[in-house]
Write a protein that holds these residues in place. Structure first.
Motif, PDB file in Angstrom:
ATOM      1  N   GLY A  58       6.857   7.080  -7.927  1.00 39.54           N
ATOM      2  CA  GLY A  58       8.375   6.698  -7.738  1.00 39.54           C
ATOM      3  C   GLY A  58       8.290   5.434  -6.561  1.00 39.54           C
ATOM      4  N   LEU A  59       7.661   5.840  -5.507  1.00 43.95           N
ATOM      5  CA  LEU A  59       7.627   4.586  -4.561  1.00 43.95           C
ATOM      6  C   LEU A  59       6.999   3.201  -5.318  1.00 43.95           C
ATOM      7  N   ALA A  60       5.860   3.504  -5.876  1.00 43.77           N
ATOM      8  CA  ALA A  60       5.330   2.487  -6.561  1.00 43.77           C
ATOM      9  C   ALA A  60       6.142   1.698  -7.532  1.00 43.77           C
ATOM     10  N   VAL A  61       6.839   2.363  -8.231  1.00 40.73           N
ATOM     11  CA  VAL A  61       7.874   1.731  -9.146  1.00 40.73           C
ATOM     12  C   VAL A  61       8.925   0.960  -8.426  1.00 40.73           C
ATOM     13  N   VAL A  97       3.693  -0.770   4.097  1.00 42.59           N
ATOM     14  CA  VAL A  97       3.026   0.302   3.733  1.00 42.59           C
ATOM     15  C   VAL A  97       4.077   1.368   3.762  1.00 42.59           C
ATOM     16  N   PRO A  98       4.674   1.828   2.562  1.00 45.44           N
ATOM     17  CA  PRO A  98       5.207   3.022   2.368  1.00 45.44           C
ATOM     18  C   PRO A  98       4.602   4.227   1.984  1.00 45.44           C
ATOM     19  N   GLY A  99       5.150   5.453   2.154  1.00 38.08           N
ATOM     20  CA  GLY A  99       4.376   6.559   1.664  1.00 38.08           C
ATOM     21  C   GLY A  99       4.673   7.807   1.699  1.00 38.08           C
ATOM     22  N   ALA A 107      -3.857  35.914   1.742  1.00 43.38           N
ATOM     23  CA  ALA A 107      -2.710  36.723   1.026  1.00 43.38           C
ATOM     24  C   ALA A 107      -1.667  35.676   0.672  1.00 43.38           C
ATOM     25  N   ILE A 108      -1.130  34.860   1.425  1.00 44.00           N
ATOM     26  CA  ILE A 108      -0.005  33.978   1.135  1.00 44.00           C
ATOM     27  C   ILE A 108       0.013  32.503   1.616  1.00 44.00           C
ATOM     28  N   ALA A 109       0.294  31.511   0.656  1.00 43.84           N
ATOM     29  CA  ALA A 109       0.211  30.224   1.221  1.00 43.84           C
ATOM     30  C   ALA A 109       1.678  29.626   0.959  1.00 43.84           C
ATOM     31  N   VAL A 110       1.983  29.008   2.211  1.00 42.73           N
ATOM     32  CA  VAL A 110       3.090  27.901   1.974  1.00 42.73           C
ATOM     33  C   VAL A 110       2.503  26.592   1.870  1.00 42.73           C
ATOM     34  N   ALA A 111       2.688  25.941   0.876  1.00 41.92           N
ATOM     35  CA  ALA A 111       1.935  24.998   0.772  1.00 41.92           C
ATOM     36  C   ALA A 111       2.840  23.567   0.036  1.00 41.92           C
ATOM     37  N   ARG A 112       2.372  22.493   0.280  1.00 46.40           N
ATOM     38  CA  ARG A 112       3.009  21.262  -0.376  1.00 46.40           C
ATOM     39  C   ARG A 112       2.536  21.187  -1.650  1.00 46.40           C
ATOM     40  N   ASP A 113       3.424  20.582  -2.370  1.00 44.47           N
ATOM     41  CA  ASP A 113       3.049  20.741  -3.993  1.00 44.47           C
ATOM     42  C   ASP A 113       2.553  19.328  -4.073  1.00 44.47           C
ATOM     43  N   TYR A 114       1.035  19.338  -4.436  1.00 47.07           N
ATOM     44  CA  TYR A 114       0.356  18.041  -4.546  1.00 47.07           C
ATOM     45  C   TYR A 114       0.342  17.204  -5.749  1.00 47.07           C
ATOM     46  N   GLU A 115       0.797  18.056  -6.675  1.00 49.69           N
ATOM     47  CA  GLU A 115       1.362  17.354  -7.948  1.00 49.69           C
ATOM     48  C   GLU A 115       2.527  16.530  -7.815  1.00 49.69           C
ATOM     49  N   GLN A 116       3.531  17.126  -7.205  1.00 52.76           N
ATOM     50  CA  GLN A 116       4.556  16.515  -6.786  1.00 52.76           C
ATOM     51  C   GLN A 116       4.681  15.268  -5.817  1.00 52.76           C
ATOM     52  N   VAL A 117       3.355  15.405  -5.047  1.00 51.45           N
ATOM     53  CA  VAL A 117       3.260  14.358  -4.319  1.00 51.45           C
ATOM     54  C   VAL A 117       2.709  12.886  -5.043  1.00 51.45           C
ATOM     55  N   GLY A 118       2.011  13.216  -6.096  1.00 49.20           N
ATOM     56  CA  GLY A 118       1.667  12.307  -7.033  1.00 49.20           C
ATOM     57  C   GLY A 118       2.831  11.540  -7.613  1.00 49.20           C
ATOM     58  N   ARG A 119       3.831  12.479  -8.067  1.00 48.68           N
ATOM     59  CA  ARG A 119       5.065  11.870  -8.718  1.00 48.68           C
ATOM     60  C   ARG A 119       5.906  10.962  -7.616  1.00 48.68           C
ATOM     61  N   VAL A 135       0.910  -1.182   0.003  1.00 48.78           N
ATOM     62  CA  VAL A 135      -0.058  -0.291   0.010  1.00 48.78           C
ATOM     63  C   VAL A 135       0.933   1.158   0.041  1.00 48.78           C
ATOM     64  N   VAL A 136       0.739   2.232  -1.054  1.00 50.36           N
ATOM     65  CA  VAL A 136       1.485   3.112  -0.984  1.00 50.36           C
ATOM     66  C   VAL A 136       0.388   4.685  -0.890  1.00 50.36           C
ATOM     67  N   PHE A 137       0.713   5.407  -0.013  1.00 49.13           N
ATOM     68  CA  PHE A 137      -0.222   6.443   0.628  1.00 49.13           C
ATOM     69  C   PHE A 137       0.503   7.797   0.121  1.00 49.13           C
ATOM     70  N   GLY A 138      -0.369   8.739   0.049  1.00 42.92           N
ATOM     71  CA  GLY A 138      -0.070  10.212  -0.188  1.00 42.92           C
ATOM     72  C   GLY A 138      -1.274  10.910   0.304  1.00 42.92           C
ATOM     73  N   ASN A 139      -0.872  12.331   0.413  1.00 39.29           N
ATOM     74  CA  ASN A 139      -1.939  13.272   1.033  1.00 39.29           C
ATOM     75  C   ASN A 139      -2.637  12.822   2.376  1.00 39.29           C
ATOM     76  N   VAL A 140      -1.457  12.605   3.117  1.00 39.92           N
ATOM     77  CA  VAL A 140      -1.818  12.073   4.582  1.00 39.92           C
ATOM     78  C   VAL A 140      -0.780  13.127   5.514  1.00 39.92           C
ATOM     79  N   ALA A 141      -1.681  13.761   6.118  1.00 39.79           N
ATOM     80  CA  ALA A 141      -0.816  14.839   7.058  1.00 39.79           C
ATOM     81  C   ALA A 141       0.248  14.017   8.060  1.00 39.79           C
ATOM     82  N   ASP A 142      -0.416  12.881   8.728  1.00 44.53           N
ATOM     83  CA  ASP A 142       0.393  12.361   9.723  1.00 44.53           C
ATOM     84  C   ASP A 142       0.037  10.782   9.620  1.00 44.53           C
ATOM     85  N   PRO A 143       0.884  10.160   9.130  1.00 48.83           N
ATOM     86  CA  PRO A 143       0.577   8.504   8.884  1.00 48.83           C
ATOM     87  C   PRO A 143       0.545   7.980  10.196  1.00 48.83           C
TER      88      PRO A 143
END
Length: 254
Positions: free
Chosen positions: A192-195, A55-57, A176-188, A31-39
């Motif tokens: 990578g983990l799945a491969v 389970v990696p992720g 006004a401003i966001a410091v945000a994780r790049d969710y498109e990069q999360v998919g990549r 099971v490979v996870f993403g978009n999880v704040a605290d696994p």
């Protein structure tokens, strides 16, 4: 149950709820996870290196340290900032606790006001913005994100600078401003983990990791509306400035 019946080689999950279900039911299938704040809160392990063997992720906890430094840079004299918290959401409590610790490192106190429903979020936003805080730095919470218009309206009315952890809350939500994780990069990163796993690497040997890219997004229009003058040094390193013209075209949302 359907995934088990399909005899899949690997499962991708994209939320905390999905991961919680997977770690209980899928104990051998990778099971490979993403978009999880605290696994760890989701029950996938006791640390990033000690986790359920299949389970990696990729964890997407907000960059609280980066946000705290940004707030200090934008508001050099700030002493207290506020955030709404949803007590029933584990991720909301976790995110507020992380933000509180990071802000403390730069000498800023985090004041939280609880909200359990959309109506309470609106009332809490008004209470927070009218209180003795110098800005609102909203930690991620599902309920607050879906009711963010009320937070933005209160911040704009009171001229309290509004910071967020999601690009959408800047581009469309009034922050006004966001410091945000790049969710498109999360998919990549997940791919990578799945491969790696499908190529034969043991999931048990792959530690959890944070999203590999964080972005800085700024809306000068929203900043002006909530009384924030963004320092030129911050603007110069933004990954995206909403409304900035590039080669004759306007990007983002004006």
């Amino acid at each position: 149950e359907e995934v088990i019946a399909l005899a899949a080689d690997l499962v991708l999950v994209n939320s905390t709820v999905a991961l919680q279900a997977a770690v209980k039911r899928l104990t051998t299938l990778p099971v490979v996870f993403g978009n999880v704040a605290d696994p760890l809160l989701a029950g996938a392990g006791t640390s990033f290196s000690e986790h359920q063997r299949n389970v990696p992720g990729i964890a997407t906890a907000g960059d609280s340290t980066g946000m705290a430094r940004l707030v200090r840079e934008c508001l050099p004299r700030a002493r207290r900032v506020g955030s709404l918290v949803v007590p029933s959401e584990a991720n909301s409590v976790f995110n507020c606790d992380s933000l509180r610790a990071a802000l403390g490192e730069v000498g800023i106190e985090l004041v939280t006001v609880p909200g359990a429903t959309a109506a309470e979020v609106s009332d809490a936003a008004l209470a927070l913005s009218s209180g003795q805080v110098e800005a609102i730095c909203q930690a991620t919470a599902n309920l607050v994100d879906t009711s963010f218009a009320a937070v933005a309206q209160a911040a704009h009315k009171s001229k309290k600078p509004l910071f967020a952890f999601s690009t959408g809350l800047v581009e469309e939500g009034g922050a006004a401003i966001a410091v945000a994780r790049d969710y498109e990069q999360v998919g990549r990163d997940m791919a990578g983990l799945a491969v790696r796993v499908l190529g034969g690497e043991s999931p048990a040997t792959i530690p959890f990791s944070l999203a590999s890219r964080t972005v800085l997004v700024i809306s000068p229009g929203n900043a002006a509306a909530c009384g924030l003058e963004v320092p030129s040094a911050v603007l110069s390193r933004a990954d995206k400035v909403v409304g900035r013209s590039v080669d004759g075209f306007t990007v983002g949302f004006p």
